[in-house]
Design an enzyme around this catalytic site. Structure first.
Site, PDB file in Angstrom:
ATOM      1  CG  ASP A  86      13.647  -0.938  20.364  1.00 50.64           C
ATOM      2  OD1 ASP A  86      13.945  -2.000  20.944  1.00 50.64           O
ATOM      3  OD2 ASP A  86      14.490  -0.209  19.801  1.00 50.64           O
ATOM      4  CG  ASP A  89      16.912  -4.577  21.063  1.00 51.87           C
ATOM      5  OD1 ASP A  89      15.672  -4.446  21.100  1.00 51.87           O
ATOM      6  OD2 ASP A  89      17.694  -3.624  21.254  1.00 51.87           O
ATOM      7  CE1 TYR A 237      15.154   4.191  20.266  1.00 49.88           C
ATOM      8  CE2 TYR A 237      15.509   2.274  21.654  1.00 49.88           C
ATOM      9  CZ  TYR A 237      15.217   2.820  20.417  1.00 49.88           C
ATOM     10  OH  TYR A 237      14.997   2.013  19.335  1.00 49.88           O
ATOM     11  CD  GLU A 477      18.145  -2.597  15.381  1.00 48.04           C
ATOM     12  OE1 GLU A 477      17.752  -3.241  16.371  1.00 48.04           O
ATOM     13  OE2 GLU A 477      19.135  -1.830  15.427  1.00 48.04           O
TER      14      GLU A 477
END
Length: 500
Positions: A86, A89, A237, A477
């Site tokens: 996503d 990571d 999430y 990120e």
């Protein structure tokens, strides 16, 4: 001249007619384009290749990435190889991956016709996701919603190619439901079925059939996935907005993809209960209400589906909350003019809002309509200009004079929070980099050696500041769901300025 009591309606009509000359394309082809939107479009799609998990294809353009996660799913004896990481990571989270797929598909549905050579790349990016989502939904009434233990993954700073953290598999089923992730997965499959309808009708039919089954599961077995899977999906999430928005959103996509009247009946019967007219104006991986309103307004505006007429006013309420000077204006902006919703990865809301604005402008233009915000008339041109300003900020028209897209423009983030980008590639450093060895690089000031072309980072803070620190995941990120809606907005702008 004597005006009748309907003179205000005439004034609104005249305002629309005067502006409609340039509304079809408010940025005429001889206008000066401040940015190379075509280059940004190319890069925004290429980014997805850097996020790929699984066995990489021979035509992989992001060549510093190699195969990874080749045994994913084996823990539960299921093939879950593929899909996307996503963000920065090495976990595959099903909820944001499905939303990414829905938004990439919507970008192609609305603007694929002007994407020229990038259309094939965009479709490949979608198919990389849908092939995975088909695997994740292969067993009835079960969805494999995550591969990788996020807590353990985050305790390491290692390349995906070196992963040695547990590739735990997490699922939802009848006993431990996950309505929001199931309904979003159904939306993704349904939207993608429209993308492939002409080019690959067999694949399109498979996606649509699976979407129907998955939505039925989502609706029948209700409950948030962050109940049963809380230790693994939260706080990453976690579902904060409830699952009602995903049910409305999923039904909207199935209505669009299948034309089956049962979905229209479902929306009519359940729309209010599912929050159709709530005043939540944030659209992203968690809350889909605004997207559902805009999508359903098209059925009324363009296809004249009368039972959905309320969705035009629901969509207008969202627009009015954004435009300064209107009575219901509530949006906040940085001093430099960037829409600012929240500290953590704010750019996702900038890209999703920009996409919704150019898309809604398209619907309004086709139906010769405007938005009336308490007497202030908002034309499609105004929506496009707003969206363009946001995209231009992202690409470099901001107080820092830097692009927030890696690889675009002369100045862009150099230390993004991304494991694969920050560590030496397998090409350069073939031997394994151990779990904790990478943290010395993560905490250093050295620029990332591998350029994750097209990655859009979380962006500046509310005062337009951006420290470009690798450890700062809220601002540095990138994420797939930041890029997905930007693809559509960039395609529109590139075409409008004659770059496509």
């Amino acid at each position: 001249m004597v005006y009748s009591s309907s003179s205000s309606t005439l004034v609104i009509l005249l305002v629309f007619l005067l502006s409609s000359i340039c509304n079809a394309n408010p940025f005429r082809r001889h206008d000066f384009a401040p940015h190379n939107y075509r280059d940004a479009l190319t890069k925004s799609i290429m980014f997805f290749e850097g996020q790929r998990s699984g066995k990489l294809p021979h035509n992989q353009r992001m060549t510093w990435r190699k195969d990874s996660g080749l045994s994913d799913g084996s823990e539960m004896h299921v093939d879950l190889v593929g899909g996307y990481y996503d963000a920065g990571d090495n976990v595959k989270f099903g909820f944001p991956m499905a939303f990414t797929t829905t938004m990439l598909s919507w970008s192609v549905i609305e603007f694929g016709g002007v994407m020229k050579g990038e259309l094939q790349n965009a479709k490949q990016a979608i198919r990389w996701a849908t092939d995975y989502l088909l695997k994740a939904t292969s067993h009835p009434d079960t969805i494999y919603v995550q591969v990788g233990d996020a807590t353990k993954d985050h305790a390491c700073w290692e390349r995906p190619e070196d992963m040695d953290t547990p590739r735990s598999v997490f699922k939802i089923d009848k006993n431990s439901p996950g309505t929001e992730v199931a309904a979003e997965t159904a939306a993704a499959l349904a939207a993608a079925s429209l993308v492939f309808r002409k080019s690959d009708p067999t694949y399109s039919k498979l996606l649509a059939t699976r979407a129907i089954r998955v939505f039925e599961f989502a609706d029948k077995y209700r409950g948030p996935y962050s109940n049963g899977l809380k230790p693994y999906v939260c706080p990453y999430y976690c579902d904060y907005s409830g699952y009602q928005d995903e049910l409305l959103w999923g039904a909207a996509w199935l209505h669009k993809a299948t034309k089956n009247p049962t979905y229209l009946s479902y929306i009519q019967a359940n729309g209010q209960i599912l929050g159709a007219d709530e005043s939540d104006n944030t659209f992203g991986w968690d809350n889909k209400h605004v997207g559902a309103r805009i999508l359903l307004s098209k059925a009324f505006l363009v296809q004249n589906v009368q039972p959905l007429h309320d969705y035009k006013s629901h969509a207008d309420n969202f627009i009015c909350s954004l435009i300064p000077g209107t009575p219901s204006f509530t949006a906040q902006f940085t001093p430099g003019g960037l829409l600012f919703k929240m500290d953590d990865s704010n750019m996702q809301y900038v890209t999703s809002t920009s996409f919704l604005l150019v898309t809604y402008a398209k619907y309004l233009t086709s139906s010769h309509k405007v938005v009336n915000c308490g007497g202030s008339i908002i034309t499609p041109k105004k929506l496009r200009t707003f969206a363009k300003k946001q995209v231009d900020y992202l690409l470099g028209d901001n107080p820092l004079k830097m692009s927030f897209m890696v690889g675009y423009g002369p100045r862009y983030p150099m230390r993004i929070h991304h494991r694969g980008s920050s560590l030496p590639s397998v090409n350069v450093h073939p031997s394994k980099i151990q779990c904790s060895s990478g943290f010395s690089i993560m905490n250093s000031q050295s620029p990332n050696p591998n350029i994750l072309v097209g990655a859009v980072v979380g962006g500046p803070d509310q005062n337009d500041r951006f420290p470009d620190q690798r450890s700062d995941y809220t601002q540095s990120e990138p994420a797939t769901y930041i890029n997905a809606p930007l693809v559509g907005a960039l395609a529109y702008l590139a075409h409008s300025f004659g770059q496509l």
